[in-house]
Design a protein around this motif. Structure first.
Motif, short mmCIF file in Angstrom:
data_model
loop_
_atom_site.label_atom_id
_atom_site.label_comp_id
_atom_site.label_asym_id
_atom_site.label_seq_id
_atom_site.Cartn_x
_atom_site.Cartn_y
_atom_site.Cartn_z
N VAL A 9 1.08 3.58 7.45
CA VAL A 9 0.68 4.25 6.23
C VAL A 9 0.61 5.77 6.41
CG1 VAL A 9 -1.23 4.49 4.62
CG2 VAL A 9 -0.57 2.23 5.43
N LYS A 10 0.12 6.17 7.56
CA LYS A 10 -0.16 7.60 7.73
C LYS A 10 0.99 8.34 8.38
CE LYS A 10 -4.95 6.27 8.10
NZ LYS A 10 -4.72 4.82 8.40
N ASN A 11 2.00 7.60 8.80
CA ASN A 11 3.19 8.23 9.34
C ASN A 11 2.87 9.12 10.54
OD1 ASN A 11 5.96 8.62 9.33
ND2 ASN A 11 5.77 10.55 8.21
N GLN A 69 -6.15 -0.59 4.26
CA GLN A 69 -4.75 -0.25 3.96
C GLN A 69 -3.79 -1.23 4.60
OE1 GLN A 69 -4.59 3.71 5.53
NE2 GLN A 69 -5.35 4.63 3.65
N PRO A 86 7.30 6.37 -2.34
CA PRO A 86 6.77 5.55 -3.44
C PRO A 86 6.99 6.23 -4.78
CG PRO A 86 5.03 6.12 -1.85
CD PRO A 86 6.26 6.88 -1.46
N ASP A 106 -3.66 9.92 3.16
CA ASP A 106 -3.00 9.24 4.27
C ASP A 106 -2.04 10.19 4.95
OD1 ASP A 106 -4.23 6.86 3.53
OD2 ASP A 106 -2.70 6.52 2.01
N THR A 107 -1.31 10.92 4.13
CA THR A 107 -0.38 11.89 4.67
C THR A 107 -0.31 13.03 3.67
OG1 THR A 107 1.93 12.33 5.16
CG2 THR A 107 1.49 10.49 3.69
N VAL A 136 6.67 14.00 11.31
CA VAL A 136 5.25 13.69 11.48
C VAL A 136 4.38 14.90 11.19
CG1 VAL A 136 3.50 13.07 13.16
CG2 VAL A 136 5.65 11.81 13.10
N THR A 144 1.44 7.92 -1.38
CA THR A 144 1.25 7.13 -2.58
C THR A 144 0.44 7.91 -3.58
OG1 THR A 144 0.58 5.54 -0.94
CG2 THR A 144 0.64 4.79 -3.20
N ARG A 154 -8.60 14.79 10.34
CA ARG A 154 -8.60 13.58 9.53
C ARG A 154 -10.01 13.01 9.35
NH1 ARG A 154 -3.06 11.74 9.37
NH2 ARG A 154 -2.65 12.98 11.23
N TYR A 212 0.83 -1.20 0.00
CA TYR A 212 0.00 0.00 0.00
C TYR A 212 0.86 1.25 0.00
CZ TYR A 212 -3.53 3.38 1.00
OH TYR A 212 -4.35 4.46 0.90
N ILE A 213 1.89 1.24 0.84
CA ILE A 213 2.74 2.42 0.96
C ILE A 213 3.45 2.69 -0.36
CG2 ILE A 213 4.79 3.37 2.09
CD1 ILE A 213 4.01 1.62 4.52
N SER A 246 -6.35 -3.33 -1.57
CA SER A 246 -5.07 -3.83 -1.06
C SER A 246 -4.86 -5.29 -1.44
CB SER A 246 -5.02 -3.70 0.46
OG SER A 246 -4.92 -2.36 0.81
N LYS A 262 6.07 11.14 0.87
CA LYS A 262 5.73 9.86 1.49
C LYS A 262 4.41 9.30 0.98
CE LYS A 262 8.39 9.26 5.46
NZ LYS A 262 8.46 8.53 6.70
#
Lengths: 289, 352, 311, 323, 577
Positions: free
Chosen positions: C83-85, C269, E166, E83-84, E221, E91, E240, C37-38, E460, E89
């Motif tokens: 995944v979300k760090n 995920q 990625p 996700d971030t 972070v 995807t 989030r 996923y990552i 996934s 970082k």
């Protein structure tokens, strides 16, 4: 004396239950609806105007008309036909899930209630956890492992639902175990297995039956939710949940698309609930006084 | 050789642990049966009387090994039933029957009378063909005063008396030597009680049965039993002959006396006489009092009673009493009991 | 009492361990992993193996489990989302308020409406009141709840425009999603309450209360209600774990940042640490809720001694 | 009322609507209770004795249809509005039940359940409520009354529960106490205690007592007069001596002779054959006729009218009218 | 008694905690009651601290149906929860980070590579070295100056193995090191020349530039939660699962992205943006229609007609650079036979798929590239189109040739051993139109006697299982700005495992394509690879979607879209009212 004659003499508890059940108008309505639903499920190939998977791409999302009584879906399939065929699936899902979960739950509940002790303690802790663990998540995990699909979804739902059977059957077993006829059975030399299955099981059967009638509709609804998440029935299965899930995008554009399968689910679920209520009242007449 | 003692009970004990939470709690036990020894003679009706919670039902279940004992022995026709394996136990069970108090709960509501009565035959392999079994069932039904028309009924369709007849039929269909009757008439109305008592007496004579008859009702006891044991808090306090002793009021344990004096007399001529009522209530069997278990309620209790458990004494031939001071009872209570029994006897004779 | 609690706690710990171990193995059985996923669509095998090693996911599962557990026990650390760090604790604490807002309100609605409706139906048995309540309950129970959510949104948000359609905000935003979640529960509780109440109203002590000369109101609300509430209150507590993860579909429909959705997303995920932490949390809550239900049961029902049978 | 009658039931008919049909549970019962008297209503299971008792306080379930009159101090209870009825319940007429465990509310302490009576009926209290209750508990000879005030019903023994129940019903100083099988669930030694207690209280409180029981022994010890019921009808009424020494109705006779007072070797017990009839389709005429050894054609058709045996002793049997 | 009291106390405490938690939860998330002034807190050189969310919360957190016009926040509806927000970082890189990071170079609305943070650049050593001359005076949102050291830091972090980015290989290929020549000159040194380097640097947010100082201050972070850099906006708060709030970067200049369509020289006019994350299309569109969401980034096709007719809605179309296709497992029977794959290519009619499943909002694609991708060739597309015109007869012929004939007359083909032609078509959950497309394909293939079973596989599991070759055929998509995508999709060693279509000539063409900088020469290799793919037919390309950005013209005006990069320009946008 012939077997038939013997039957004619005794009025079993079941017959009495049926007599009381028959007097309950709501329950009878439920039963009649259920019979109609079953008839539709059986006769679907005969009465459905189209095949449930036949696409009419030129007639997409048509409102109800004489050609398509319930309108069409996003691929121009006849919603009426799909709803009619959907009864087969809904019944299959509901009944199979209820039976699988009953089979697991009842066996464990009987064992737990009859033997007690550490077996009971362990089983009940498991039940506690399965019972309060969000069932959708468990189902999701199971479906993820087994892969999506109606059968797997049914297994997954059953694996989350057995706990309520186990709990209730255990409770009932505990009380039935105290009945003197169990002791009497032991006194005449009946074996444990025989006592479990010929004495206790028939006496907790009524509760199981009530639970099954309540379980069928919730299985239908949970299966519909799984379809909503894409984990249940696979297209182009005419599954009501799947239809409803697809239809949600068209809620304002093609309201009929969600109304008919939605109403179909509701009617089926209502019918089972009515039957369940009636059955419960008929089995425990003291409650209706 | 035929032994005259069918059942010999030696120092029988049963303590039920009190369950708490996950595991069994240590230390707390219900002392249901706490060292009972007695013998039941072949062919007799041994009555066991006592108030609720005295352990008389537990005693009956122990005799049939429906529960496992904490200690002691039960010899059935010379065989220690607690040492038996499954198969041998089954053989012995064939020779024993039991009838419970609540006729409704005693019969599986999902089975027809025929099936209920057929099961013991099947289990013990009695009767070869279906036909033969049916005949045996019909025969026993007739013996208990029911007929073919009841064969395929369900228990709920029968009256309490009829249900109890089925229970009795089930207990004796294997032609046992011994039947334990656990309050068989307590849940029944008087008129039905009479029917069942008559039936039991008739069956005993016909099949040469030995009965253990458990009841809290002394009136029933005085009618049906040949010898009587009185239980109090897990112990037998007095064993005596019915006709010559109990029915004559010749009792030596204060508890027996109080029990008899408490039983409402049907004789209205008795009314107004000074009644002697025992004070207090039965203490908890979890922590039974030390010494004589009756001492907290006994108006004659002395220091000795509080400390030392009275031994069982044979006060007369076949009459056993577990009391330090039977003479006090004899002096202070027995006359009243005798008087009362005399009055009841008059009523009984007068009516007959 | 002390012994009882120690014993309970002991069994709870075993329970929680069992649940987490179960979910741990379950999660690793599912095809797909966070590495893939990552790394996304275009990852090569080499990249994949490298990251897998870097994240420690190439270790045997039982070692991973022990590591994870040790981290929790020794450091109270749930780890970092793969995944979300972000630390998992942060992910959860961010959402917990919204989750409580939504499910807590739903919970309140369920009981605040369900109990009185059930009582009314029981008191006015076989009258219009009873039929209305039970009819409503049957209706609500038979409605698939995602559909219920959409319909509520359509009516109140889109058509009548009296309530916000979705998202978080002030108290008005909570109404629709919590109704979606709470209404089916209202039905369940109303039915349960009615059945309990009818049961209790048949009891001898209710007759005693009447024979004493109490008014019907007092009979119902003092003598009957307290007894009839006992199973309901237990049920209330047993529902607590559900408050934390049971609202996936509703959260999706109403774009609500709740824990249910976090859990689903994390499962999808394969974000193992997050899923594990949530399962751990829900498992613990389940166990605590069971315990609380036992305690409360013992509290409101004097017959159940704490040292006696649990519940 | 000047004839000394406290309660008079006239021509009471009670039907229950059930799933199977209408059960005619009470079929024309008339009786009266005098001031200070103990009237026993005796009969076997299903004879309707409890139904009569409950109908007096209108405690029957909703599916019961009641006809007739229940005159308490001259007022027909059946006609009273709720609010007036509540003033009679507990205050004028107290009632205790067979199983004191289920009759006491499990979740309230005993003291509360008793003190509630003071509040409901706005009784005058001289001391604190606690003291009043403790005194009541003392009156019923509750051991350790101070402590028992705070006990929950499950913490009491059967006898103590019944004492608590009686104490509760004494709070209003009722003129009539209905005791519905008050000792059937108790052990003999406790039964003796409670029966004695009731008799003592009757004198102390100057109450009339309606005693519902199936036990001839209890009746013989307690009652002044007896009403024998069978299947919703009265079989025989009379002073306790007359009934026991000179029973007239075949049912009464059979009942008394079914009592095991001696030993089996001496004689067999008398049987009343058959079973209690189904009240949905009760036998016409005298409901006892199918089980009666002396039944005549008339018995199957006509409901028997009371026949005077002696002063206050009536029998409802065709046999006695020149049979 | 004591124990009971204790139990009571515990129970009471639990109840109180539960209620308190509920109330706290309510108040904690309630917006401040007072209406704070709308002037932005204009961050200067100080970095924002994480502990002051209240002051940076946009004024109107209550999107209500009644007062859309009064709001000072532009609300953008957004379907995919990120996700971030650290693009290096992530995807998934898209607009949420696109507007935060300015890049070295850019692509303008005509598709030309133009300057960005780099004023000029020079490619040398056959493409192994690129020297960038940077603009002077670049500052990030908090005023941190950006110099060559920052560029070095950013890109070295990007390629560091610990970052596990990625997108790094995709964006910068074999970048070896970044050399600082002076404060305003950096040199990128590659092991091998990387063909698409400039277009990648121009379009991928992960190539965006941020301040080393800022990064080190907030840490890894928080950088992923609240990135602030050189783009027109920076992230203020991210709740989030609910929304992301942006504030305008006061230090932004047009020269960071000098596209000629942008007029505004300074920072954008709209001070605050909010991305609301709404995954449910019905909810999203309802919010848009109600005016609580002002911009839809991707109008769900189902709602296109409805919104098109709304005068308050303006729509900007563009073609996505994503290809939707049916891929085969070319090493698994029966798809290891080229004829079988080709037969299916002939049997699929794209028109009804586009009409029915996508409301006509897509263009049919026959070749491996989409017109919006760099390297697309009309000629090749035409070749593919001619080759695979919908032709059932041809399909049947090919199948018969491969041994697939309906031997028992049940309408389904059998091979020589009597096995029925039945296969599972996997689709990924989460793609809304996939079930529709799959069902249409199912009915189309039924016409040539192939039975298709549709199976939804959660994403996934999908990528995992497909990479392990557990599939027969699947319906999925691939997309990248550049034809380089083919390298990643089809290279036997360095590509992903999807279709298992391995050819040495294909590998060679792809490798050359990757290492050629010169566009013309590179185009040759692209077309060579394309041809091999068309002839070998490892997949059936289906369509590329026409995407519509929709905005409410009663709320906002001046939103622009770059059709090449598909970036949204908020620079000239103004809120009405």
């Amino acid at each position: 004396m012939t077997e038939e004659k013997r039957r004619a003499v005794g009025v079993s508890m079941w017959k009495l239950t049926w007599r009381r059940f028959r007097k309950n108008k709501l329950a009878m309505t439920g039963l009649v609806i259920l019979c109609i639903i079953i008839a539709i499920a059986i006769l679907a190939p005969v009465i459905a105007p189209y095949s449930p998977v036949e696409q009419h791409l030129e007639d997409r999302l048509q409102p109800p008309s004489s050609k398509y009584l319930f309108g069409t879906d996003e691929l121009g399939r006849d919603i009426l036909s799909r709803v009619l065929y959907g009864t087969q699936i809904a019944l299959r899902v509901g009944v199979l899930v209820a039976l699988i979960s009953a089979a697991i739950g009842v066996t464990l509940g009987l064992i737990s209630g009859y033997y007690g002790g550490i077996v009971d303690e362990v089983l009940m802790r498991i039940v506690d956890i399965v019972w309060s663990f969000p069932s959708l998540i468990l189902a999701l995990a199971i479906v993820s492992i087994l892969g999506p699909g109606l059968i797997n979804a049914m297994v997954a739902i059953a694996l989350t639902m057995w706990a309520s059977y186990a709990r209730i059957v255990r409770g009932e077993t505990l009380s039935v175990r105290e009945e003197l006829y169990i002791e009497a059975a032991r006194a005449i030399g009946e074996s444990d297995i025989r006592i479990l299955f010929s004495y206790i099981l028939p006496n907790v059967m009524s509760s199981i039956l009530v639970l099954i009638t309540y379980n069928i509709p919730s299985a239908i609804i949970v299966a519909a939710s799984l379809s909503f998440l894409g984990l249940g029935a696979q297209p182009p299965t005419p599954d009501w949940g799947l239809m409803l899930s697809t239809a949600r995008t068209y809620l304002t554009i093609a309201p009929w698309y969600s109304i008919f399968p939605g109403v179909a689910i509701m009617i089926t679920v209502l019918a089972f609930n009515f039957i369940g209520d009636g059955l419960r009242d008929a089995i425990q007449p003291e409650r209706v006084s | 050789m035929v032994r005259s003692d069918l059942v010999v009970v030696e120092d029988l004990r049963k303590y039920f642990p009190i369950r708490a939470g996950l595991f069994k709690a240590k230390g707390a036990f219900v002392h249901a049966v706490d060292g009972v020894s007695l013998t039941i003679k072949r062919g007799e009706t041994f009555g066991l009387a006592g108030e609720s919670g005295c352990g008389k039902s537990t005693f009956a279940r122990l005799l049939l090994r429906l529960i496992e004992p904490t200690g002691g022995k039960v010899l059935f026709d010379g065989v220690d039933i607690f040492s038996l394996g499954k198969k041998e136990l089954k053989k012995v069970r064939k020779r024993m029957g039991i009838v419970f108090q609540d006729p409704k709960s005693s019969l599986n509501p999902r089975m027809t009378i025929y099936n209920i009565l057929k099961r013991p035959l099947e289990i013990h392999g009695i009767g070869s063909s279906k036909e033969e079994k049916l005949n045996m069932v019909l025969e026993i039904l007739e013996k208990v005063g029911l007929g073919e028309e009841h064969l395929n009924r369900y228990p709920h369709e029968l009256s309490g008396g009829q249900q109890q007849r089925v229970s009795i039929a089930r207990a004796i269909i294997t032609k046992p030597d011994f039947v334990a009757l656990d309050e068989p008439t307590s849940a029944l109305d008087i008129s039905v009680q009479a029917q069942i008592l008559n039936l039991l007496v008739k069956l005993q004579r016909e099949f040469k049965l030995t009965y253990l008859f458990i009841t809290h009702n002394l009136m029933v006891m005085q009618y049906v039993s040949d010898r009587v044991g009185i239980m109090y808090l897990g112990k037998v306090v007095e064993v005596l002959n019915t006709r010559e002793e109990l029915n004559m009021g010749k009792v030596y344990h204060p508890y027996t006396a109080f029990l008899m004096l408490s039983t409402p007399a049907v004789d209205i001529r008795e009314r107004g006489r000074n009644k002697i009522i025992v004070p207090g209530e039965v203490p908890s069997p979890i922590n039974p009092p030390p010494g004589c278990r009756f001492h907290p309620r006994c108006p004659f209790a002395k220091e000795k009673c509080r400390r030392k458990e009275p031994p069982v004494m044979e006060i007369r031939k076949g009459h056993y009493v577990a009391c330090h001071f039977p003479s006090i009872t004899e002096e202070k209570l027995t006359p009243y009991v005798e008087e009362r029994m005399e009055s009841i006897r008059k009523l009984w004779r007068g009516e007959s | 009492m002390k012994k009882y609690i120690i014993r309970k706690i002991f069994s709870f710990i075993i329970c929680i361990l069992a649940v987490t171990l179960f979910s741990f193995s379950l999660l690793h059985l599912i095809p797909g992993d966070p590495v893939r996923y990552i790394l996304g669509e275009f990852a090569t095998e080499e990249q994949y193996q490298k990251l897998k090693h870097q994240l420690g996911l190439d270790k045997p599962i039982h070692i991973q489990f022990i590591d994870w557990l040790a981290n929790i026990i020794l450091r109270g650390d749930f780890g970092k989302s793969l995944v979300k760090n972000v630390p998992v604790r942060e992910l959860i604490s961010e959402r917990i308020v919204y989750t409580l807002q939504l499910t807590g309100t739903a919970w309140l609605i369920a009981f605040a409406l369900g109990i009185p409706l059930g009582i009314a139906a029981a008191i006015y048995k076989q009258t219009a009141v009873d039929y209305t309540v039970m009819g409503l309950a049957a209706f609500l129970m038979s409605m698939p709840y995602f559909w219920l959510g959409l319909v509520l949104m359509l009516i109140f948000g889109v058509m009548l425009k009296v309530l916000p359609i979705s998202g978080i905000g002030d108290w008005r935003n909570v109404i629709l999603p919590s109704l979606t979640l709470g209404l089916p529960q209202v039905a369940v509780i109303a039915r349960l309450m009615r059945a309990n109440m009818l049961d209790v109203l048949d009891k001898d002590y209710v007759m005693t209360a009447k024979a004493k000369g109490l008014s019907n109101t007092l009979v119902v609300f003092k003598h009957a209600l307290r007894n009839a509430l006992i199973p309901i209150v237990t049920y209330m507590f047993l529902q607590i774990p559900w408050l934390f993860g049971g609202a996936v579909v509703t959260e999706t429909v109403f774009a609500w940042p709740g824990m249910g959705r976090l859990l689903i997303i994390s499962i999808l995920q394969r974000d193992y640490p997050t899923v594990q932490a949530l399962v751990f949390l829900i498992g613990t809550l389940t166990v605590i809720a069971n315990f609380a239900a036992d305690l409360v049961y013992a509290f409101i029902d004097p017959r159940v001694r704490v040292t006696g049978e649990g519940a | 009322m000047n004839d000394g009658t406290l309660l008079k039931i006239e021509d009471l008919y009670i039907n229950f609507r059930t799933d199977e049909g209408i059960a005619k549970v009470i079929d024309g019962v008339s009786l009266d209770i005098k001031y200070g008297e103990v009237l026993a209503l005796m009969g076997e299971t299903g004879c309707g004795k409890s139904t009569v008792a409950k109908s007096i306080l209108r405690l029957l379930p909703k599916n019961a249809e009641v006809r007739g009159k229940i005159l308490f101090k001259g007022t027909n209870i059946l006609d009273l509005p709720e609010s007036e009825l509540r003033k009679i319940r507990g205050k004028e007429i107290g009632m205790i039940f067979q199983d004191p465990l289920t009759a006491l509310n499990p979740v309230f302490i005993v003291g509360n359940q008793i003190s509630e009576m003071f509040k409901i009926h706005k009784l005058r209290i001289k001391k604190t409520i606690l003291d009043e209750v403790v005194e009541l508990l003392k009156n019923v000879r509750m051991p350790d009354p101070q402590r028992r005030y705070y006990s929950y019903p499950f913490e009491l023994s059967g006898g103590m529960r019944q004492r608590a129940m009686i104490a509760m019903m004494l709070a209003g100083r009722p003129s009539l106490l209905i005791a519905d099988e008050p000792t059937s669930a108790l052990d003999v030694t406790i039964q003796a205690q409670i029966l004695k207690l009731i008799m003592d209280l009757r004198n102390d409180y100057n109450m009339s007592i309606l005693l519902i029981t199936h036990d001839p022994g209890v009746v013989a010890e307690m009652a002044d007069r007896i009403v024998i019921m069978y299947a919703g009808q009265i079989a025989e009424v009379g002073p306790v001596r007359d009934i026991f020494l000179n029973p007239q109705h075949p049912y009464t006779k059979g009942l008394l002779r079914a009592l095991p007072l001696g030993h089996k070797e001496e004689r067999e017990l008398e049987n009343i054959p058959g079973r209690v009839p189904n009240l949905i389709e009760p036998p016409p005429g005298c409901r006892f006729h199918p089980r009666c050894p002396h039944a005549m054609e008339k018995c199957k058709k006509e409901k028997p009218k009371p026949v005077v045996v002696s002063n206050e002793h009536f029998v409802f049997c065709h046999l006695l009218r020149g049979g | 008694m004591v124990s009971r009291t204790l139990v009571g106390v515990i129970a009471a405490v639990i109840i109180i905690i539960a209620i308190a938690a509920g109330i706290a939860g309510y108040y904690a998330t309630r917006p401040p009651a007072t209406t704070t002034p709308t002037t932005s807190p204009s961050p200067t050189s100080t970095t924002p601290t994480a502990t002051t969310p209240a002051t940076t919360t946009p004024t109107a957190t209550t999107p209500t149906a009644t007062t859309p016009a009064v709001e000072k926040v532009l609300v953008i509806g957004y379907t995919r929860p990120p996700d971030t927000l650290d693009p290096q970082k992530s995807t998934w890189v898209d607009i949420t980070t696109d507007i935060v990071f300015a890049r070295l170079v850019n692509i303008d609305s005509e598709g030309n590579i133009i300057t960005g943070l780099a004023e000029s650049w020079k490619i040398s050593d056959g493409g192994k070295v690129i020297t960038f001359h940077l603009r002077k005076g670049i500052k990030d949102a908090f005023g941190n100056p950006i110099t060559a050291e920052d560029f070095k830091f950013d890109f070295e972090r990007f390629i560091a193995p610990e970052t596990a980015s990625p997108s790094a290989p995709l964006v910068v290929g074999t970048l070896k090191e970044v050399k600082v020549i002076d404060d305003y000159t950096v040199q990128f040194i590659f092991e091998e020349p990387y063909g698409p380097i400039l277009s990648m640097l121009a379009t991928m947010p992960s190539a965006g530039i941020y301040s080393e100082e800022y990064f080190k201050k907030v840490g890894d972070v928080e950088f992923g939660t609240k990135p602030a850099a050189t783009g027109p906006y920076y992230v203020v708060e991210w709740v989030r699962g609910s929304h992301i709030d942006y504030a305008v970067n006061p230090n932004y200049k047009r020269e960071y992205y000098p596209d000629s369509v942008i007029e505004n020289e300074g920072p954008p006019y709209i001070k605050k943006l909010r991305f609301r994350i709404i995954t449910e299309p019905f909810t999203l569109v309802s919010e848009f229609k109600a005016g609580n969401v002002h911009v839809l980034l991707d109008v769900p096709p189902e709602y296109y007609k409805e919104l098109k007719n709304d005068p308050k809605v303006t729509m900007i179309p563009f073609l996505e650079y994503t290809l939707h296709y049916v891929g085969f497992n070319c090493q698994k029977y029966p798809f290891n036979d080229t004829r079988v794959r080709q037969a299916i290519a002939y049997a699929i009619d794209r028109k009804p798929i586009i009409e029915a499943a996508l409301e006509g909002l897509a263009v049919p694609i026959y070749g491996p590239l989409v017109p919006s991708m760099i390297g697309y060739s009309e000629k090749v597309e035409e070749y593919a189109k001619q080759k695979y015109q919908y032709n059932l007869e041809k399909a049947k012929e090919l199948l018969a040739e491969a041994g697939w004939v309906d031997r028992d007359g049940d309408g389904i083909l059998e091979d020589r051993n009597g096995n029925k032609f039945e296969f599972e078509l996997w689709i990924s959950t989460g793609e809304l139109e996939a079930p529709k497309v799959a069902q249409i394909i199912q009915s189309q293939l039924a016409k040539i006697g192939i039975k298709v079973k549709i199976r939804q596989v959660e994403e996934s599991a999908f990528t995992d299982l497909v990479s392990k070759g557990k599939h027969q055929a699947y319906l999925f998509r691939y997309g990248l700005m550049d034809a380089q995508i083919l390298f990643y999709m089809f290279h036997s060693k360095k590509g992903v495992k999807r279709m298992f279509f391995y050819r040495s000539d294909l590998d060679a063409a792809l490798e050359k394509m990757g290492s050629t900088i010169d566009p013309k020469e590179r185009q040759k290799y692209i077309e060579e690879a394309e041809k091999i793919l068309i002839d070998g037919c490892p997949m059936v390309p289906l369509y590329a979607r026409k995407i519509f950005v929709a905005y409410r013209n009663d709320v906002v005006e001046g939103i622009k879209v770059n059709p090449y990069t598909q970036s949204l320009y908020f620079n000239d946008a103004k809120l009405k009212g």
